[in-house]
Design a protein around this motif. Structure first.
Motif, PDB file in Angstrom:
ATOM      1  N   GLY A 111       0.797  -1.222   0.000  1.00 53.30           N
ATOM      2  CA  GLY A 111       0.000   0.000   0.000  1.00 53.30           C
ATOM      3  C   GLY A 111       0.827   1.268   0.000  1.00 53.30           C
ATOM      4  O   GLY A 111       1.993   1.265   0.386  1.00 53.30           O
ATOM      5  N   PRO A 112       0.220   2.395  -0.416  1.00 53.45           N
ATOM      6  CA  PRO A 112       0.886   3.699  -0.371  1.00 53.45           C
ATOM      7  C   PRO A 112       0.506   4.472   0.895  1.00 53.45           C
ATOM      8  O   PRO A 112      -0.262   3.971   1.713  1.00 53.45           O
ATOM      9  CB  PRO A 112       0.315   4.392  -1.607  1.00 53.45           C
ATOM     10  CG  PRO A 112      -1.090   3.901  -1.656  1.00 53.45           C
ATOM     11  CD  PRO A 112      -1.121   2.514  -1.037  1.00 53.45           C
ATOM     12  N   TRP A 113       0.988   5.692   1.013  1.00 57.17           N
ATOM     13  CA  TRP A 113       0.803   6.451   2.245  1.00 57.17           C
ATOM     14  C   TRP A 113      -0.355   7.424   2.193  1.00 57.17           C
ATOM     15  O   TRP A 113      -0.772   7.951   3.214  1.00 57.17           O
ATOM     16  CB  TRP A 113       2.090   7.220   2.583  1.00 57.17           C
ATOM     17  CG  TRP A 113       2.621   8.016   1.409  1.00 57.17           C
ATOM     18  CD1 TRP A 113       3.607   7.622   0.544  1.00 57.17           C
ATOM     19  CD2 TRP A 113       2.204   9.304   0.965  1.00 57.17           C
ATOM     20  NE1 TRP A 113       3.822   8.584  -0.422  1.00 57.17           N
ATOM     21  CE2 TRP A 113       2.969   9.627  -0.188  1.00 57.17           C
ATOM     22  CE3 TRP A 113       1.263  10.227   1.388  1.00 57.17           C
ATOM     23  CZ2 TRP A 113       2.812  10.819  -0.890  1.00 57.17           C
ATOM     24  CZ3 TRP A 113       1.090  11.415   0.682  1.00 57.17           C
ATOM     25  CH2 TRP A 113       1.866  11.693  -0.438  1.00 57.17           C
ATOM     26  N   GLU A 140       5.587   2.704   4.809  1.00 57.17           N
ATOM     27  CA  GLU A 140       6.390   3.161   5.955  1.00 57.17           C
ATOM     28  C   GLU A 140       6.262   4.677   6.124  1.00 57.17           C
ATOM     29  O   GLU A 140       6.650   5.219   7.153  1.00 57.17           O
ATOM     30  CB  GLU A 140       7.861   2.745   5.757  1.00 57.17           C
ATOM     31  CG  GLU A 140       8.642   3.494   4.669  1.00 57.17           C
ATOM     32  CD  GLU A 140       8.338   3.024   3.237  1.00 57.17           C
ATOM     33  OE1 GLU A 140       7.351   2.313   3.027  1.00 57.17           O
ATOM     34  OE2 GLU A 140       9.116   3.416   2.333  1.00 57.17           O
ATOM     35  N   GLY A 168      10.296  -0.531   4.881  1.00 58.07           N
ATOM     36  CA  GLY A 168      10.378   0.369   3.728  1.00 58.07           C
ATOM     37  C   GLY A 168      10.905  -0.343   2.496  1.00 58.07           C
ATOM     38  O   GLY A 168      10.630  -1.524   2.279  1.00 58.07           O
ATOM     39  N   VAL A 169      11.727   0.406   1.743  1.00 60.05           N
ATOM     40  CA  VAL A 169      12.209  -0.120   0.461  1.00 60.05           C
ATOM     41  C   VAL A 169      12.997  -1.425   0.653  1.00 60.05           C
ATOM     42  O   VAL A 169      12.770  -2.415  -0.052  1.00 60.05           O
ATOM     43  CB  VAL A 169      13.087   0.938  -0.252  1.00 60.05           C
ATOM     44  CG1 VAL A 169      13.669   0.396  -1.546  1.00 60.05           C
ATOM     45  CG2 VAL A 169      12.274   2.193  -0.525  1.00 60.05           C
ATOM     46  N   VAL A 191       7.818   2.633  -9.155  1.00 58.62           N
ATOM     47  CA  VAL A 191       7.954   1.464  -8.274  1.00 58.62           C
ATOM     48  C   VAL A 191       7.095   0.319  -8.832  1.00 58.62           C
ATOM     49  O   VAL A 191       7.458  -0.856  -8.699  1.00 58.62           O
ATOM     50  CB  VAL A 191       7.594   1.817  -6.808  1.00 58.62           C
ATOM     51  CG1 VAL A 191       7.675   0.589  -5.925  1.00 58.62           C
ATOM     52  CG2 VAL A 191       8.534   2.899  -6.280  1.00 58.62           C
TER      53      VAL A 191
HETATM   54  P1  NAD Z   1       5.557   4.610  -3.657  1.00 57.58           P
HETATM   55  O1  NAD Z   1       5.623   3.934  -4.919  1.00 57.58           O
HETATM   56  O2  NAD Z   1       6.687   5.497  -3.251  1.00 57.58           O
HETATM   57  O3  NAD Z   1       5.350   3.610  -2.409  1.00 57.58           O
HETATM   58  C1  NAD Z   1       4.306   2.686  -2.312  1.00 57.58           C
HETATM   59  C2  NAD Z   1       4.783   1.416  -1.643  1.00 57.58           C
HETATM   60  O4  NAD Z   1       5.873   0.888  -2.355  1.00 57.58           O
HETATM   61  C3  NAD Z   1       5.225   1.569  -0.198  1.00 57.58           C
HETATM   62  O5  NAD Z   1       4.654   0.535   0.558  1.00 57.58           O
HETATM   63  C4  NAD Z   1       6.736   1.468  -0.265  1.00 57.58           C
HETATM   64  O6  NAD Z   1       7.287   0.847   0.859  1.00 57.58           O
HETATM   65  C5  NAD Z   1       6.953   0.610  -1.480  1.00 57.58           C
HETATM   66  N1  NAD Z   1       8.177   0.966  -2.192  1.00 57.58           N
HETATM   67  C6  NAD Z   1       8.645   2.215  -2.425  1.00 57.58           C
HETATM   68  N2  NAD Z   1       9.778   2.161  -3.137  1.00 57.58           N
HETATM   69  C7  NAD Z   1      10.052   0.863  -3.354  1.00 57.58           C
HETATM   70  C8  NAD Z   1      11.086   0.147  -4.037  1.00 57.58           C
HETATM   71  N3  NAD Z   1      12.101   0.787  -4.623  1.00 57.58           N
HETATM   72  N4  NAD Z   1      11.029  -1.204  -4.081  1.00 57.58           N
HETATM   73  C9  NAD Z   1      10.023  -1.850  -3.473  1.00 57.58           C
HETATM   74  N5  NAD Z   1       9.012  -1.235  -2.823  1.00 57.58           N
HETATM   75  C10 NAD Z   1       9.025   0.103  -2.757  1.00 57.58           C
HETATM   76  O7  NAD Z   1       4.236   5.385  -3.829  1.00 57.58           O
HETATM   77  P2  NAD Z   1       3.713   6.425  -2.896  1.00 57.58           P
HETATM   78  O8  NAD Z   1       4.599   7.643  -2.933  1.00 57.58           O
HETATM   79  O9  NAD Z   1       3.471   5.780  -1.615  1.00 57.58           O
HETATM   80  O10 NAD Z   1       2.313   6.806  -3.577  1.00 57.58           O
HETATM   81  C11 NAD Z   1       2.188   7.867  -4.507  1.00 57.58           C
HETATM   82  C12 NAD Z   1       1.846   7.358  -5.881  1.00 57.58           C
HETATM   83  O11 NAD Z   1       0.846   6.373  -5.789  1.00 57.58           O
HETATM   84  C13 NAD Z   1       1.252   8.418  -6.775  1.00 57.58           C
HETATM   85  O12 NAD Z   1       1.774   8.252  -8.064  1.00 57.58           O
HETATM   86  C14 NAD Z   1      -0.224   8.137  -6.765  1.00 57.58           C
HETATM   87  O13 NAD Z   1      -0.915   8.602  -7.891  1.00 57.58           O
HETATM   88  C15 NAD Z   1      -0.220   6.646  -6.667  1.00 57.58           C
HETATM   89  N6  NAD Z   1      -1.468   6.149  -6.086  1.00 57.58           N
HETATM   90  C16 NAD Z   1      -2.279   5.418  -6.860  1.00 57.58           C
HETATM   91  C17 NAD Z   1      -3.489   4.979  -6.351  1.00 57.58           C
HETATM   92  C18 NAD Z   1      -4.449   4.169  -7.172  1.00 57.58           C
HETATM   93  O14 NAD Z   1      -5.377   3.618  -6.576  1.00 57.58           O
HETATM   94  N7  NAD Z   1      -4.274   4.051  -8.460  1.00 57.58           N
HETATM   95  C19 NAD Z   1      -3.815   5.274  -5.034  1.00 57.58           C
HETATM   96  C20 NAD Z   1      -2.936   6.013  -4.270  1.00 57.58           C
HETATM   97  C21 NAD Z   1      -1.738   6.437  -4.802  1.00 57.58           C
END
Ligand code: NAD
Length: 464
Positions: A111-113, A140, A168-169, A191
């Motif tokens: 999930g995202p934040w 995280e 986290g990552v 990601v």
């Molecule tokens: P993110 O990609 O930075 O992180 C999301 C998840 O991925 C976190 O749990 C994190 O721990 C994990 N993660 C991050 N970097 C990683 C890596 N290098 N390797 C493995 N896992 C990793 O996204 P975010 O900043 O949390 O969310 C923002 C983005 O999400 C925006 O682009 C937004 O539009 C999109 N979003 C989409 C939806 C949807 O339903 N389509 C909903 C919410 C957010």
């Protein structure tokens, strides 16, 4: 417990067959309902800590939407689990032919934040209602909500079948090395590519709920104040940190000035003269994102807004006018409360602009002209479209929610969630009797038998 042992314990539980029963699935859904009802205050508190989210937005966008989806699943589970019979031709008349949904196995949900409760639990509803074991990986970057989920899930759901992994990552990278039967990831497209590459190593199917820039077109024949209210409501929710937030507006130059005035009036009506003092307006998640969003204001002179406070991670609702397609703000998803307006000549220019870029998660059109709306529906591609409003199309569980192209693959909500986490098994059940009929297909092959088979299997055109 290491991630490897967590996942092998989940696999062991899945193999026991317990999750396949309707009772188990129902119990988990009831557990989720109880989790929400008995801990509402803590959920609101965690969201306040992580994002300064107001109680109103927490109920609207995180708690109630999730609760309603659980109730919807409980109401329909029996029907969704039932095998469905399919149409069959003459050749299969005597056979039972059905699609039987079955769970996939052990699924990973990352999930995202930005909506840290909703976007962790909504996929979980589908995963358990479809009978899977689940590993949840909250973001995280929303630690209060992540910790609360980690504390509550084992209390209300079957600990042997649903587990939470924090981190986290580095931790997610470790988890992604493991084999899953499905991965659902919500987050950024960059990601998303890492997740898909890791999944490919095990041929694991993925659902990717990603983001991007959601365009808005405002036509000349609209009530400008209504448009402004709906746009600014959607843009300012969660301080702009919403995947389906309007990212930029396109309209003709004559509309720009009255639209900006109306937007300013909307913001004042919603949050008062000093938005920083309003306790229902959210904050940016962390310093990194604050600096990223603030940097988009460099060299810009906002039509209104533009105030920032680094200590408080506050960025005021801001509208930029006369933005050019080449400006920095038009490159990446804004994911903050800044709304650029790009003057255009006509609808053709908007449609070409949208089509030259990655497919968005949502397209928004404000117009009273049906022909204009029809053009957007026919000539652009996006995860969803909402006409004369923003965001609300995701609140209806009978519509699938998901992206297309760079904004994602697969979808969920309501029955679509159940389908996402189910394999649709094709079942043909024949009788061992009537062997003489089957003789037709066995060697030695004869022209007469071939004629019979071709006649029995031949498709005819539908009479309209
Ligand atoms: P993110 O990609 O930075 O992180 C999301 C998840 O991925 C976190 O749990 C994190 O721990 C994990 N993660 C991050 N970097 C990683 C890596 N290098 N390797 C493995 N896992 C990793 O996204 P975010 O900043 O949390 O969310 C923002 C983005 O999400 C925006 O682009 C937004 O539009 C999109 N979003 C989409 C939806 C949807 O339903 N389509 C909903 C919410 C957010």
């Amino acid at each position: 417990m290491s991630f490897t042992s967590m996942i092998s314990s989940l696999r062991h539980s899945f193999k026991s067959g317990i999750t396949k029963t309707a009772e188990w699935r129902r119990k988990q859904l009831m557990g989720m309902l109880k989790l929400i009802d008995e801990n509402t205050e803590d959920i609101v508190g965690a969201l306040k800590n992580d994002l300064s989210k107001s109680e109103f937005e927490s109920f609207l966008f995180e708690i109630d939407i999730t609760r309603n989806d659980i109730v919807n699943h409980l109401n329909n589970l029996t029907e969704w689990m039932r095998p469905t019979s399919v149409k069959k031709g003459l050749f299969f008349t005597l056979d039972t032919c059905q699609i039987k949904p079955e769970p996939l196995g052990v699924v990973l949900i990352i999930g995202p934040w930005n909506y840290p409760f909703h976007l962790m639990l909504m996929p979980l509803i589908g995963a358990v209602s479809a009978g899977n074991c689940v590993l949840l990986k909250p973001s995280e970057l929303a630690p209060s909500t992540g910790d609360l989920i980690n504390k509550l899930i084992p209390k209300y759901l079957d600990e042997e079948c649903v587990k939470v992994a924090l981190g986290g990552v580095e931790e997610t990278t470790q988890i992604l090395k493991e084999r899953f039967d499905h991965i659902m990831y919500t987050g950024s497209p960059n990601v998303g590519k890492i997740v898909m590459a890791a999944a490919a190593k095990h041929l694991t199917p993925v659902t990717l709920e990603l983001g991007g820039k959601n365009p808005v077109y405002v036509d000349k024949n609209c009530n400008i104040q209504t448009v402004a209210n709906r746009l600014m409501w959607a843009k300012c929710a969660n301080a702009g940190q919403t995947c389906i937030a309007p990212d930029y507006v396109m309209c003709t130059a004559e509309i720009q000035a009255p639209l900006v005035e109306a937007m300013k009036a909307s913001v004042t009506k919603f949050y008062g003269e000093d938005v920083a003092k309003c306790d229902t307006y959210g904050r940016i998640i962390n310093d990194r994102h604050f600096k990223r969003v603030r940097s988009l204001l460099k060299d810009q002179s906002p039509a209104f807004g533009g105030e920032t406070d680094e200590e408080d991670k506050f960025i005021a609702p801001t509208v930029l006018t006369d933005v050019k397609k080449t400006d920095l703000i038009m490159e990446e998803e804004i994911f903050g409360p800044i709304l650029p307006i790009l003057p255009v000549e006509n609808v053709d220019e908007v449609i070409s602009y949208v089509n030259e870029r990655e497919k968005p998660l949502a397209v928004y059109v404000f117009s009273n002209d049906k022909k204009v709306v029809e053009r957007f529906l026919a000539e652009t591609s996006s995860g969803g479209v909402c006409v004369n409003d923003c965001i609300l199309h995701v609140a209806l569980e009978t519509l699938p929610f998901g992206g297309v192209g760079n904004s994602g693959m697969g979808n969920y909500h309501g029955k679509f969630s159940f389908d996402t986490f189910s394999h649709k098994k094709a079942v043909m059940w024949k009788s061992l009797g009537l062997e003489s009929l089957n003789d037709l297909r066995y060697p030695p092959f004869t022209a007469k038998n071939l004629n019979w088979i071709r006649m029995l299997t031949k498709k005819s055109f539908k009479l309209i």
